[in-house]
Design a protein around this motif. Structure first.
Motif, PDB file in Angstrom:
ATOM      1  N   ALA A   1      23.026  -6.147  51.300  1.00  0.00           N
ATOM      2  CA  ALA A   1      22.885  -5.699  49.919  1.00  0.00           C
ATOM      3  C   ALA A   1      23.544  -4.342  49.725  1.00  0.00           C
ATOM      4  CB  ALA A   1      21.396  -5.619  49.568  1.00  0.00           C
ATOM      5  N   GLY A   2      23.920  -4.052  48.549  1.00  0.00           N
ATOM      6  CA  GLY A   2      24.477  -2.740  48.228  1.00  0.00           C
ATOM      7  C   GLY A   2      25.987  -2.704  48.407  1.00  0.00           C
ATOM      8  N   ASP A   3      26.559  -1.526  48.101  1.00  0.00           N
ATOM      9  CA  ASP A   3      28.001  -1.362  48.221  1.00  0.00           C
ATOM     10  C   ASP A   3      28.336  -0.849  49.618  1.00  0.00           C
ATOM     11  OD1 ASP A   3      28.693  -2.195  45.715  1.00  0.00           O
ATOM     12  OD2 ASP A   3      28.249  -0.216  44.813  1.00  0.00           O
ATOM     13  N   PRO A   4      29.484  -1.240  50.176  1.00  0.00           N
ATOM     14  CA  PRO A   4      29.918  -0.660  51.445  1.00  0.00           C
ATOM     15  C   PRO A   4      30.218   0.832  51.266  1.00  0.00           C
ATOM     16  CG  PRO A   4      31.634  -2.046  50.507  1.00  0.00           C
ATOM     17  CD  PRO A   4      30.425  -2.234  49.639  1.00  0.00           C
ATOM     18  N   LEU A   5      30.107   1.573  52.378  1.00  0.00           N
ATOM     19  CA  LEU A   5      30.384   3.008  52.322  1.00  0.00           C
ATOM     20  C   LEU A   5      31.867   3.244  52.044  1.00  0.00           C
ATOM     21  CD1 LEU A   5      28.295   4.283  55.362  1.00  0.00           C
ATOM     22  CD2 LEU A   5      27.742   4.467  52.935  1.00  0.00           C
ATOM     23  N   GLY A   6      32.159   4.356  51.418  1.00  0.00           N
ATOM     24  CA  GLY A   6      33.542   4.673  51.073  1.00  0.00           C
ATOM     25  C   GLY A   6      34.305   5.212  52.270  1.00  0.00           C
ATOM     26  N   MET A   7      35.605   5.431  52.036  1.00  0.00           N
ATOM     27  CA  MET A   7      36.503   5.863  53.103  1.00  0.00           C
ATOM     28  C   MET A   7      36.078   7.209  53.703  1.00  0.00           C
ATOM     29  SD  MET A   7      38.731   4.775  54.920  1.00  0.00           S
ATOM     30  CE  MET A   7      39.485   3.266  54.403  1.00  0.00           C
ATOM     31  N   ARG A   8      35.543   8.096  52.853  1.00  0.00           N
ATOM     32  CA  ARG A   8      35.144   9.411  53.364  1.00  0.00           C
ATOM     33  C   ARG A   8      34.096   9.299  54.457  1.00  0.00           C
ATOM     34  NH1 ARG A   8      33.371  13.837  49.149  1.00  0.00           N
ATOM     35  NH2 ARG A   8      32.341  14.630  51.005  1.00  0.00           N
ATOM     36  N   ASP A   9      33.075   8.434  54.236  1.00  0.00           N
ATOM     37  CA  ASP A   9      32.021   8.280  55.240  1.00  0.00           C
ATOM     38  C   ASP A   9      32.562   7.619  56.498  1.00  0.00           C
ATOM     39  OD1 ASP A   9      29.791   9.264  53.606  1.00  0.00           O
ATOM     40  OD2 ASP A   9      30.344   7.548  52.345  1.00  0.00           O
ATOM     41  N   ILE A  10      33.477   6.668  56.296  1.00  0.00           N
ATOM     42  CA  ILE A  10      34.045   5.983  57.468  1.00  0.00           C
ATOM     43  C   ILE A  10      34.836   6.971  58.333  1.00  0.00           C
ATOM     44  CG2 ILE A  10      35.780   4.286  58.166  1.00  0.00           C
ATOM     45  CD1 ILE A  10      34.726   2.444  56.068  1.00  0.00           C
ATOM     46  N   ILE A  11      35.584   7.853  57.651  1.00  0.00           N
ATOM     47  CA  ILE A  11      36.359   8.840  58.421  1.00  0.00           C
ATOM     48  C   ILE A  11      35.419   9.753  59.204  1.00  0.00           C
ATOM     49  CG2 ILE A  11      37.863  10.873  58.187  1.00  0.00           C
ATOM     50  CD1 ILE A  11      39.268   9.364  55.935  1.00  0.00           C
ATOM     51  N   GLN A  12      34.283  10.096  58.581  1.00  0.00           N
ATOM     52  CA  GLN A  12      33.316  10.947  59.287  1.00  0.00           C
ATOM     53  C   GLN A  12      32.753  10.257  60.517  1.00  0.00           C
ATOM     54  OE1 GLN A  12      30.331  12.363  56.648  1.00  0.00           O
ATOM     55  NE2 GLN A  12      31.534  14.159  56.071  1.00  0.00           N
ATOM     56  N   LEU A  13      32.576   8.932  60.424  1.00  0.00           N
ATOM     57  CA  LEU A  13      31.976   8.186  61.527  1.00  0.00           C
ATOM     58  C   LEU A  13      33.033   7.587  62.452  1.00  0.00           C
ATOM     59  CD1 LEU A  13      29.150   6.403  59.542  1.00  0.00           C
ATOM     60  CD2 LEU A  13      28.824   8.036  61.390  1.00  0.00           C
TER      61      LEU A  13
END
Lengths: 513, 296
Positions: free
Chosen positions: A174-186
């Motif tokens: 459920a919900g929206d996937p995380l954006g590119m900014r969070d992915i870059i952080q992780l």
């Protein structure tokens, strides 16, 4: 004193049992340790080193158990030390001279094969785009494939998870996937993950948007060839060059060490980028060693003559002052000279500029650099010659000089007709030893100039002030080259020179044993 | 003395004195210079030969104490000189003790016992001693690399490796001690053996106490030689805090980071004790060194 000390070891004899037990348990412990080392080396396929320690251990046991070899027990540690740290390295070096052992051919064939077969790459065909969802239980990765979607259990993504199973799924969290900014952080945590599918495939992060399957880069065939699964090129092992080689001549790195016969020696003779510098360095090494012996001897003999002269007072003072250069550790005085000769900040140029208005470029002009080296080495070496000559001069009978003075001879006549003929014979072996020492005077060059200035057009590190030893050292240990094979070949040539010199020396000095 | 003296002797004596004094001034120039530089402020200022504003900053740094300049800037010591000196001394003492123990027992066998291959071993030792270890560094490096995989205190970058490697250079010391043993009358030991002493007891309780002077000389010689050893330590040791003085000292004079003043203080600090030991023991050392024909 003798009876006293002889009686003092009486109690030791009362415990012969204890001593025997101690002796044998020490021997057992030594043998146990040695066997462990030998087996461990053998298991790692270091046959030469396993053999070395096997021979050492076996001879140690033999010498210490055998009653008849009692005398050899005393000399064994020293002889073993020489064998291990002088003779073995020497033979091993000669052996390396016939191989292509170098930075590019460092490993054994088996190690190269293991290394290549361990390599993986990411498949371009099996790819999944993914979305990262933050749920109450943690992060969930949802992979969208062409045929099937996959999903992970909730993850912490704190760097502690390495391989994580993924299961087939059809419904996105459920919900929206995380954006590119969070992915870059992780990103770094994500890239550590291996996602394992049910059919045993491993997926890893291929880009910020996709995971892809990991595949073995190379496949080994029965005939020994390996195929690159990515490019479909097949490579065959070339045991003459020590590389895997494809049909069109392309080689794979790393290579392995193989025997290449006399190639290193031929290279020294035939390759102009090595031959030129090699002969230049060889000539300089010879002239350096001869010049050093001549200069230090001349200066030392002159000073020794002055100090032997009856008319001179204050000999103790002069003697102490004159051997000071010998008493200061060489590695410090060489570095002191390096600083004093410095072109911009050096005190020698300061004085020269004040007196004559010039600032010689001691480290970048070949002729000046060589002059500087000879000056420094004469400074370092004359006290030794002076001490030698003082010892020898004392042995010359005084009445010889008196007779020559009666005949009207001056100091120069005395020197060439009385002194030199009498001391040259005992001096000769020491001069040869001094020649051999300076022929291999590595510390001076390494600390003073490091071989600089460089010889132009050389393919290996080579400098105009390099001696053969420092040249060898630089080929083996400096910069990217690390060509141990070539260095060892040149070292072998130097061994021959040194060996010949020391044999001549042994003959001349008539050593009695 | 009834020597025939030419008339010009007086002038020749004067000329010799002047010549030698002049020579000594030139010879000592580098050493005096370094002492002067160690008291000069800054690493670059090449002002006068005598420091105009004497400063102790380099000495503070050499002794490992951060130095606060007049303008309040604090300079940290660039290198752990005292640690290097301690490393050098530690390695040299352990090496010298081992070398002394092993070469004394060997020299005893060579001087007093008869056994097969004695002359051959002694002569080969002399020959092999002349081969410079620099040339077999690749092999020595490989050797310690392989041993280090299984015995960690003997691997690369350990002091154990440097100490053990120094044991290769014992031949010179064996010859020196053997020469001394040869000069001692062996009748005392023979008498003891007749009275029932073993060979070891004759060695331990009779010959050794008589040979203390040469043992001291060999210990000092081995100590100084190990302190000055450069090539092997430079390849075997890597970490800054493991280096010996001989390897570390050159780091002061890299082109990019030229610390002339700091080097001068460190050089005087570490060179002085060795120089004093050498000068104090020179009478004994010179005999040993001239017998071997090397210094380095």
């Amino acid at each position: 004193m003798i009876t006293e000390s002889l009686s003092s070891y009486g109690p030791e004899n009362r415990l012969p049992m204890m001593r025997t037990i101690l002796k044998w348990s020490a021997l057992a412990a030594f043998v146990g340790m040695a066997l462990y080392l030998i087996l461990a080396l053998y298991a790692q396929q270091e046959f030469v080193f396993a053999m070395l320690f096997l021979v050492l251990t076996a001879s140690a046991i033999f010498v210490f158990v055998h009653k008849k070899l009692y005398a050899h027990r005393y000399i064994f540690p020293a002889v073993a030390g020489m064998g291990l740290f002088v003779i073995f390295p020497l033979m091993y070096t000669v052996g390396i001279g016939f191989t292509n052992y170098s930075a590019s051919n460092l490993l054994s064939f088996e190690q190269v094969q293991d290394n290549l077969l361990d390599r993986t790459y990411q498949s371009g065909s099996i790819r999944y785009d993914y979305g990262l969802y933050e749920t109450d239980a943690g992060y969930v990765i949802y992979l969208e494939g062409e045929h099937q979607d996959l999903v992970t259990a909730p993850l912490e993504l704190d760097g502690s998870e390495a391989s994580v199973p993924v299961l087939p799924a059809s419904v996105k969290p459920a919900g929206d996937p995380l954006g590119m900014r969070d992915i870059i952080q992780l990103r770094s945590e994500l890239s550590q993950l291996d996602l394992l599918t049910e059919d045993g495939r491993a997926l890893s992060m291929a880009s910020l948007r996709a995971f892809a399957a990991i595949k073995d880069q190379f496949t080994l065939h029965d005939n020994g060839s390996i195929t690159n699964n990515q490019t479909d090129v097949t490579y065959f092992p070339d045991h003459d060059a020590g590389f895997y080689r494809s049909a069109d001549g392309e080689t794979l790195s790393p290579g392995w060490t193989v025997n290449i016969g006399w190639d290193n020696y031929l290279k020294v003779v035939s390759d102009p980028t090595i031959r030129g510098p090699f002969f230049e360095i060889f000539v300089w090494t010879l002239s350096f060693a001869v010049a050093t012996v001549v200069f230090t001897l001349a200066l030392g003999l002159l000073l020794a003559n002055l100090l032997q002269w009856d008319q001179i007072r204050g000999k103790g003072f002069y003697r102490t002052m004159l051997i000071l250069p010998y008493a200061v550790p060489a590695f410090i005085s060489i570095l002191v000279f390096k600083g004093l000769f410095n072109q911009n900040f050096g005190e020698i140029n300061l004085v020269l500029e004040g007196l004559f208005g010039m600032r010689p470029d001691w480290f970048s002009d070949p002729a000046l650099a060589r002059t500087m080296i000879l000056i420094v080495n004469t400074w370092l070496g004359y006290p030794y010659m002076m001490l030698l000559c003082m010892g020898l001069l004392q042995a010359i009978p005084r009445d010889l000089y008196e007779a020559s003075a009666m005949d009207g001879a001056g100091p120069v006549n005395n020197l060439f007709n009385v002194t030199l003929p009498l001391i040259i014979k005992p001096l000769m072996p020491l001069l040869i030893a001094s020649f051999a020492f300076n022929f291999n005077n590595f510390v001076l060059i390494a600390l003073l100039t490091g071989g600089a200035p460089d010889i132009i057009g050389a393919s290996t590190p080579a400098g105009t002030t390099d001696l053969l030893v420092s040249y060898t050292y630089r080929i083996a240990f400096q910069d990217s080259g690390q060509n141990f094979g070539l260095a060892a070949a040149i070292a072998t040539a130097i061994f021959l020179v040194v060996g010949a010199l020391s044999l001549i020396n042994l003959k001349l000095s008539k050593v009695k044993v | 003395m009834a020597m025939v003296q030419p008339r010009s002797t007086k002038y020749r004596v004067l000329a010799s004195h002047l010549g030698m004094l002049g020579f000594i001034v030139i010879i000592l120039f580098p050493l005096l210079m370094v002492i002067s530089i160690s008291f000069r402020s800054g690493n670059f200022a090449s002002g006068s030969l005598l420091p105009e504003n004497p400063s102790l900053e380099h000495w503070y740094l050499a002794l490992g104490i951060p130095y606060t300049g007049e303008d309040g800037t604090v300079t940290q010591p660039p290198f752990p000189v005292l640690l290097w000196l301690w490393n050098s001394i530690k390695i040299a003492v352990v090496s010298a003790v081992l070398i002394l123990a092993l070469s004394t027992t060997s020299a005893y066998a060579f001087a007093r016992m008869r056994f097969a291959g004695k002359g051959f071993v002694l002569k080969s030792m002399l020959i092999f001693q002349m081969f410079p270890p620099v040339l077999s560094l690749v092999a020595l490096y490989a050797l310690f690399d392989k041993i280090g995989n299984h015995v960690s205190w003997l691997g690369l970058n350990t002091h154990g490796a440097v100490i053990v490697a120094s044991l290769g250079g014992m031949a010179l010391h064996i010859w020196t001690i053997k020469g001394y043993f040869d000069s001692i009358d062996r009748s005392l030991e023979e008498a003891a053996i007749v009275d029932g002493a073993t060979t070891w007891q004759a060695f331990r309780y009779i010959l050794l106490p008589l040979s203390v002077p040469i043992l001291v000389v060999v210990f000092i010689l081995a100590f100084i030689m190990t302190i000055m050893e450069y090539p092997m330590a430079s390849v075997l040791l890597v970490d800054t805090d493991k280096l010996t003085l001989a390897v570390g000292a050159q780091q002061y004079l890299y082109e990019q980071n030229y610390l002339w003043g700091d080097f001068a203080a460190a050089a005087v600090l570490s060179g002085l004790p060795i120089t004093v030991i050498f000068l104090y023991c020179q009478k004994w050392i010179v005999g040993g060194l001239t017998a071997g024909g090397v210094k380095g």
